[in-house]
Design a protein around this motif. Structure first.
Motif, mmCIF file in Angstrom:
data_model
loop_
_atom_site.group_PDB
_atom_site.id
_atom_site.type_symbol
_atom_site.label_atom_id
_atom_site.label_comp_id
_atom_site.label_asym_id
_atom_site.label_seq_id
_atom_site.Cartn_x
_atom_site.Cartn_y
_atom_site.Cartn_z
ATOM 1 N N GLY A 156 0.803 -1.217 0.000
ATOM 2 C CA GLY A 156 0.000 0.000 0.000
ATOM 3 C C GLY A 156 0.835 1.266 0.000
ATOM 4 O O GLY A 156 1.782 1.410 -0.772
ATOM 5 N N LYS A 157 0.470 2.185 0.906
ATOM 6 C CA LYS A 157 1.167 3.468 0.999
ATOM 7 C C LYS A 157 2.638 3.286 1.361
ATOM 8 O O LYS A 157 3.464 4.125 1.013
ATOM 9 C CB LYS A 157 0.486 4.362 2.033
ATOM 10 N N GLY A 158 2.975 2.214 2.057
ATOM 11 C CA GLY A 158 4.368 1.940 2.406
ATOM 12 C C GLY A 158 5.246 1.804 1.168
ATOM 13 O O GLY A 158 6.384 2.262 1.145
ATOM 14 N N THR A 159 4.715 1.175 0.123
ATOM 15 C CA THR A 159 5.468 1.021 -1.130
ATOM 16 C C THR A 159 5.705 2.375 -1.782
ATOM 17 O O THR A 159 6.822 2.692 -2.196
ATOM 18 C CB THR A 159 4.718 0.083 -2.097
ATOM 19 N N ILE A 160 4.658 3.173 -1.836
ATOM 20 C CA ILE A 160 4.778 4.513 -2.432
ATOM 21 C C ILE A 160 5.734 5.362 -1.611
ATOM 22 O O ILE A 160 6.629 6.029 -2.152
ATOM 23 C CB ILE A 160 3.389 5.175 -2.537
ATOM 24 N N PHE A 161 5.586 5.347 -0.301
ATOM 25 C CA PHE A 161 6.441 6.102 0.623
ATOM 26 C C PHE A 161 7.914 5.708 0.435
ATOM 27 O O PHE A 161 8.797 6.559 0.369
ATOM 28 C CB PHE A 161 5.963 5.810 2.050
ATOM 29 N N TRP A 162 8.176 4.416 0.311
ATOM 30 C CA TRP A 162 9.540 3.926 0.112
ATOM 31 C C TRP A 162 10.136 4.490 -1.185
ATOM 32 O O TRP A 162 11.227 5.036 -1.200
ATOM 33 C CB TRP A 162 9.593 2.397 0.111
ATOM 34 N N PHE A 163 9.412 4.326 -2.292
ATOM 35 C CA PHE A 163 9.963 4.718 -3.593
ATOM 36 C C PHE A 163 10.071 6.227 -3.783
ATOM 37 O O PHE A 163 11.027 6.702 -4.378
ATOM 38 C CB PHE A 163 9.179 4.083 -4.743
ATOM 39 N N LEU A 164 9.124 6.981 -3.269
ATOM 40 C CA LEU A 164 9.155 8.428 -3.479
ATOM 41 C C LEU A 164 10.144 9.157 -2.567
ATOM 42 O O LEU A 164 10.709 10.166 -2.969
ATOM 43 C CB LEU A 164 7.760 9.032 -3.303
ATOM 44 N N ALA A 165 10.323 8.662 -1.354
ATOM 45 C CA ALA A 165 11.131 9.441 -0.412
ATOM 46 C C ALA A 165 12.092 8.610 0.420
ATOM 47 O O ALA A 165 13.288 8.898 0.461
ATOM 48 C CB ALA A 165 10.210 10.236 0.520
ATOM 49 N N ILE A 166 11.604 7.616 1.096
ATOM 50 C CA ILE A 166 12.406 6.938 2.115
ATOM 51 C C ILE A 166 13.650 6.279 1.537
ATOM 52 O O ILE A 166 14.727 6.366 2.125
ATOM 53 C CB ILE A 166 11.556 5.917 2.911
ATOM 54 N N SER A 167 13.552 5.627 0.402
ATOM 55 C CA SER A 167 14.705 4.937 -0.172
ATOM 56 C C SER A 167 15.896 5.876 -0.345
ATOM 57 O O SER A 167 17.005 5.590 0.123
ATOM 58 C CB SER A 167 14.321 4.308 -1.511
ATOM 59 N N SER A 168 15.683 6.999 -0.995
ATOM 60 C CA SER A 168 16.778 7.951 -1.228
ATOM 61 C C SER A 168 17.281 8.564 0.074
ATOM 62 O O SER A 168 18.494 8.705 0.274
ATOM 63 C CB SER A 168 16.319 9.062 -2.173
ATOM 64 N N LEU A 169 16.354 8.947 0.948
ATOM 65 C CA LEU A 169 16.755 9.535 2.232
ATOM 66 C C LEU A 169 17.517 8.516 3.070
ATOM 67 O O LEU A 169 18.531 8.840 3.693
ATOM 68 C CB LEU A 169 15.530 10.065 2.981
ATOM 69 N N HIS A 170 17.033 7.289 3.085
ATOM 70 C CA HIS A 170 17.707 6.220 3.832
ATOM 71 C C HIS A 170 19.135 6.014 3.328
ATOM 72 O O HIS A 170 20.074 5.921 4.124
ATOM 73 C CB HIS A 170 16.923 4.912 3.721
ATOM 74 N N ASN A 171 19.298 5.938 2.016
ATOM 75 C CA ASN A 171 20.634 5.725 1.455
ATOM 76 C C ASN A 171 21.589 6.831 1.891
ATOM 77 O O ASN A 171 22.738 6.566 2.267
ATOM 78 C CB ASN A 171 20.571 5.638 -0.067
ATOM 79 N N ALA A 172 21.134 8.078 1.838
ATOM 80 C CA ALA A 172 21.974 9.210 2.254
ATOM 81 C C ALA A 172 22.284 9.140 3.747
ATOM 82 O O ALA A 172 23.433 9.351 4.162
ATOM 83 C CB ALA A 172 21.285 10.528 1.905
ATOM 84 N N LEU A 173 21.283 8.830 4.564
ATOM 85 C CA LEU A 173 21.481 8.746 6.014
ATOM 86 C C LEU A 173 22.514 7.672 6.368
ATOM 87 O O LEU A 173 23.426 7.921 7.168
ATOM 88 C CB LEU A 173 20.148 8.446 6.700
ATOM 89 N N ILE A 174 22.393 6.497 5.794
ATOM 90 C CA ILE A 174 23.328 5.410 6.119
ATOM 91 C C ILE A 174 24.743 5.770 5.683
ATOM 92 O O ILE A 174 25.711 5.550 6.425
ATOM 93 C CB ILE A 174 22.866 4.068 5.506
#
Length: 164
Positions: free
Chosen positions: A109-127
């Motif tokens: 659901g929204k978790g998939t959209i949230f991951w692809f639009l924002a979290i994935s890129s932000l997570h990569n930068a944070l790590i």
């Protein structure tokens, strides 16, 4: 959707030295989490099995903890994040250690959209910022991973929203 996201960094230090830095995670003297630029990782009673916490809108609890090998967290929020993320420490030889961060989850659901639009890129930068901070504990030549344009855009949008 199945998500596997892995970051690795080889640190030219004995494992015991890397373990000591990782033990500071989510403490007042945190030497790995890049809380200078990212929401703080917080746990009410420190990192121990069962402890609940997270950073920003991401919530999780400690599922496994052996300070010399692994810290594994299980997601509880956002809805649609079903799985774990973990830090692992592996001795490659007497003077070299690898730190690895893995997300292994299914989104829906929204978790998939949230991951692809924002979290994935932000997570990569944070790590990568966290791995830079970890490595910088041992070096005079400071590492600094540049954020990509999408991360800079998202962070600027988040700043504007927090001021509103």
């Amino acid at each position: 959707m199945k998500i596997i996201n892995i970051h690795k960094r080889v640190i030219h230090q004995q494992k015991i030295n890397v373990v000591e830095i990782l033990k500071t995670l989510s403490t007042e003297n945190d030497k790995i989490w890049p809380n200078e630029n990212w929401p703080e990782m917080k746990f009410i009673n420190g990192i121990q099995i069962g402890a609940k916490g997270g950073h920003g809108p991401i919530r999780y609890y400690v599922e496994k903890y052996d300070p010399t090998e692994i810290i594994q967290f299980r997601f509880s929020k956002p809805n649609g994040f079903n799985g774990i993320h973990k830090f692992e420490i592996v001795e490659l030889n007497k003077e070299t250690t690898e730190i690895k961060h893995t997300i292994d989850m299914y989104t829906e659901g929204k978790g998939t959209i949230f991951w692809f639009l924002a979290i994935s890129s932000l997570h990569n930068a944070l790590i990568e910022d966290g791995f830079d901070k970890l490595e910088n504990n041992f070096s005079n030549n400071k590492k600094f991973t540049k954020w990509n344009m999408w991360v800079r855009f998202l962070r600027k949008r988040m700043k504007k929203r927090s001021k509103a």
